[in-house]
Design an enzyme around this catalytic site. Structure first.
Site, PDB file in Angstrom:
ATOM      1  N   ARG A 115      -7.751   5.607  -4.259  1.00  0.00           N
ATOM      2  CA  ARG A 115      -6.710   6.583  -4.610  1.00  0.00           C
ATOM      3  C   ARG A 115      -6.436   6.555  -6.105  1.00  0.00           C
ATOM      4  O   ARG A 115      -6.256   5.499  -6.676  1.00  0.00           O
ATOM      5  CB  ARG A 115      -5.422   6.261  -3.830  1.00  0.00           C
ATOM      6  N   ARG A 169       0.545  -1.447  -5.435  1.00  0.00           N
ATOM      7  CA  ARG A 169      -0.022  -0.099  -5.489  1.00  0.00           C
ATOM      8  C   ARG A 169      -1.368  -0.180  -6.202  1.00  0.00           C
ATOM      9  O   ARG A 169      -1.433  -0.558  -7.357  1.00  0.00           O
ATOM     10  CB  ARG A 169       0.926   0.842  -6.243  1.00  0.00           C
ATOM     11  N   GLU A 219       5.843  -0.435   2.668  1.00  0.00           N
ATOM     12  CA  GLU A 219       5.135   0.358   3.666  1.00  0.00           C
ATOM     13  C   GLU A 219       3.744  -0.225   3.906  1.00  0.00           C
ATOM     14  O   GLU A 219       2.945  -0.356   2.986  1.00  0.00           O
ATOM     15  CB  GLU A 219       5.011   1.805   3.183  1.00  0.00           C
ATOM     16  N   SER A 253       1.406   3.997   8.341  1.00  0.00           N
ATOM     17  CA  SER A 253       1.941   5.331   8.486  1.00  0.00           C
ATOM     18  C   SER A 253       1.216   5.905   9.700  1.00  0.00           C
ATOM     19  O   SER A 253      -0.014   5.935   9.734  1.00  0.00           O
ATOM     20  CB  SER A 253       1.595   6.111   7.224  1.00  0.00           C
ATOM     21  N   ARG A 276      -0.378  -4.993   1.152  1.00  0.00           N
ATOM     22  CA  ARG A 276       1.036  -5.307   1.339  1.00  0.00           C
ATOM     23  C   ARG A 276       1.232  -6.263   2.495  1.00  0.00           C
ATOM     24  O   ARG A 276       2.240  -6.968   2.568  1.00  0.00           O
ATOM     25  CB  ARG A 276       1.830  -4.022   1.529  1.00  0.00           C
TER      26      ARG A 276
END
Length: 418
Positions: A261, A276, A348, A351, A389
């Site tokens: 990403r 991140r 997070e 998802s 994470r």
RNA sequence: GGAGAUGUGUCCGAGUGGUUUAAGGAGCACGGUUGGAAACCGUGUAUAGGUGUAAGCUUAUCUAGAGUUCGAAUCUCUACAUCUCCGCCA
């Protein structure tokens, strides 16, 4: 994408959904393009029908050795006219198809209307946050003390956001991936799948990354391919363009992949350590189901993801995202956030979304139901889980006063003493 | 990377310019026959768009795109995929 007929008949509902999702698609323009396309279609069809009829007559006359020159003369300009009408039609179709790709999925009525992550609903919490008798370190400090990461050399070789896992850090990463895959295979009945890390633009459009998220992805321009931001893309596109048998459903796949990403627009946010990244690892669950089952399956998949955190004994909470935070293609999304005591916040790690028939329409994934009618499948996916994470949470929750950390019971089998 | 061959429906497979509106077969579904089954017989068996209450009518699709032609599964070009051989390579 949405059904054009649905947009035609429910323009106001769709407009509201676009507003609630903070999107910008122009429904009035789409309705105009739709109208123009249908007119173009009609004109083309009529002229083409004429041509087909006369051509057939010419064929018949020639076969009977009759003179067809009057018919041939009559057809003089028709071919060019058809070509022009075809061009008008193609242009109209392209404009419409391009525009409709920017229309987001409709949020489910149960999704709370809201602007940002502050409006997300906290549904439940699990586990007990550990009370520390010493100053809890954050994962970067723990990693440093134990030689788990080399972020500087990662930045040297690739850039920031490309971590290098070293020694026990690398083993832990690998153990976690294997543990999660095995867990879903053994306890949840998924079928394992291993997919390419690069896909073509059609696949990216099929799952909804293109055109909207173009700038968030790495593109190999020489070959017009993209590095996948999630295994969702190749796995969901597995059945693109196919009509499945009723008995083929449901399908449940779990696969591991690297994820890439660009994180355009979020520079400087959550940059510390593994929070991140531009490249990370993720285990992804994808389901293809009959429409009537998808909402129940969504709940099941959240549980599947939760089971991983439970097995690792990490405290977490479950959120239902509000309209503004629910992704473009999703009708409803649950996020799982794990507790990170060193960072003193929730992160997070998963998802889970029901896309209903939105992706199935884009990618044309259909099935023949019991009555022989062709319908779109419903697709769902969920992280199960993303590793960075999760690693943060393991290090911070399992840390000891001397800076070392314990291995969660569930992972010990995957980390034999060397 | 080089050379060649191939690409037709769920599958096999015929089709080198005009009733192909894609033959034929297999499979599948339904019906007949049967005590039940097999065999046999009959019927049906793509998707998408437009129009219509519907039946229907109509357009597109033979890997994809472009071209030639009044007319293309068929001829030409390009791309992609598969197979074979050569080269290179984990």
């Amino acid at each position: 994408m949405l059904d054009l007929k649905f947009i035609r008949e429910n323009a106001d509902l769709v407009k509201e959904a676009i507003k609630n999702k903070n999107e910008k698609a122009d429904i009035d323009r789409i309705l105009e393009l739709d109208e123009a396309k249908r007119i173009a279609q009609f004109n083309f069809d009529q002229k083409k029908a004429d041509q087909n009829r006369v051509s057939k007559e010419i064929g018949l006359k020639k076969k009977n050795k009759e003179d067809a020159s009057d018919l041939l003369a009559q057809m003089g300009n028709v071919a060019q006219e058809i070509k022009d009408l075809k061009n008008i039609l193609t242009d109209a179709e392209n404009a419409l198809n391009e525009a409709i790709l920017w229309v987001p999925n409709m949020p489910h009525p149960d999704v709370p209307v809201g602007k940002s992550e502050d409006d997300n609903q906290i549904l439940r919490e699990w586990g007990t946050k550990r009370e520390f008798t010493f100053q809890a370190l954050d994962h970067v400090e723990i990693a440093e003390k134990n030689g788990l990461l080399d972020l500087e050399r990662g930045a040297k070789i690739s850039g920031s956001g490309f971590p290098i896992h070293t020694g026990m850090g690398a083993r832990l990463e690998r153990a976690l991936i294997n543990f999660m895959l095995d867990y879903h295979l053994i306890h949840h009945g998924y079928q394992e799948i291993m997919v390419p890390s690069m896909v073509n633009p059609t696949a990216m459009q099929g799952t909804g990354q293109l055109p909207k998220l173009k700038d968030d992805m790495y593109r190999i321009s020489e070959d017009d391919m993209y590095l996948i931001p999630t295994a969702e893309v190749p796995i969901t596109n597995f059945y693109a363009g196919e009509i499945l048998k009723n008995d083929d459903l449901p399908k449940k796949f779990v696969g591991f992949s690297n994820c890439f990403r660009r994180e355009a627009g979020s520079y400087g946010k959550d940059t510390r350590g593994l929070q991140r990244l531009h490249q990370f690892n993720k285990v992804e669950m994808v389901r293809f189901v009959q429409p009537e089952d998808s909402w129940q399956v969504l709940e099941e998949m959240v549980n599947d993801a939760e089971d991983i955190l439970k097995a690792l004994n990490l405290p977490y909470r479950v959120l239902r995202l509000c309209t503004g935070d629910t992704s473009f293609a999703s009708a409803m999304t649950y996020d799982l956030e794990v507790w990170a005591p060193g960072a003193n916040k929730y992160l997070e790690v998963s998802s889970v979304s029901n896309f209903v028939d939105f992706q199935a329409r884009r990618a044309s994934i259909r099935f023949r139901d019991n009555e022989g009618k062709v319908q779109f499948v419903h697709t769902l996916n969920g992280s199960g889980l993303a590793t960075p994470r999760t690693i943060i949470a393991i290090l911070e929750n399992y840390q000891n006063e001397d800076g070392s950390f314990d291995i969660p019971e569930a992972l010990k089998h995957y980390l034999p003493k060397i």
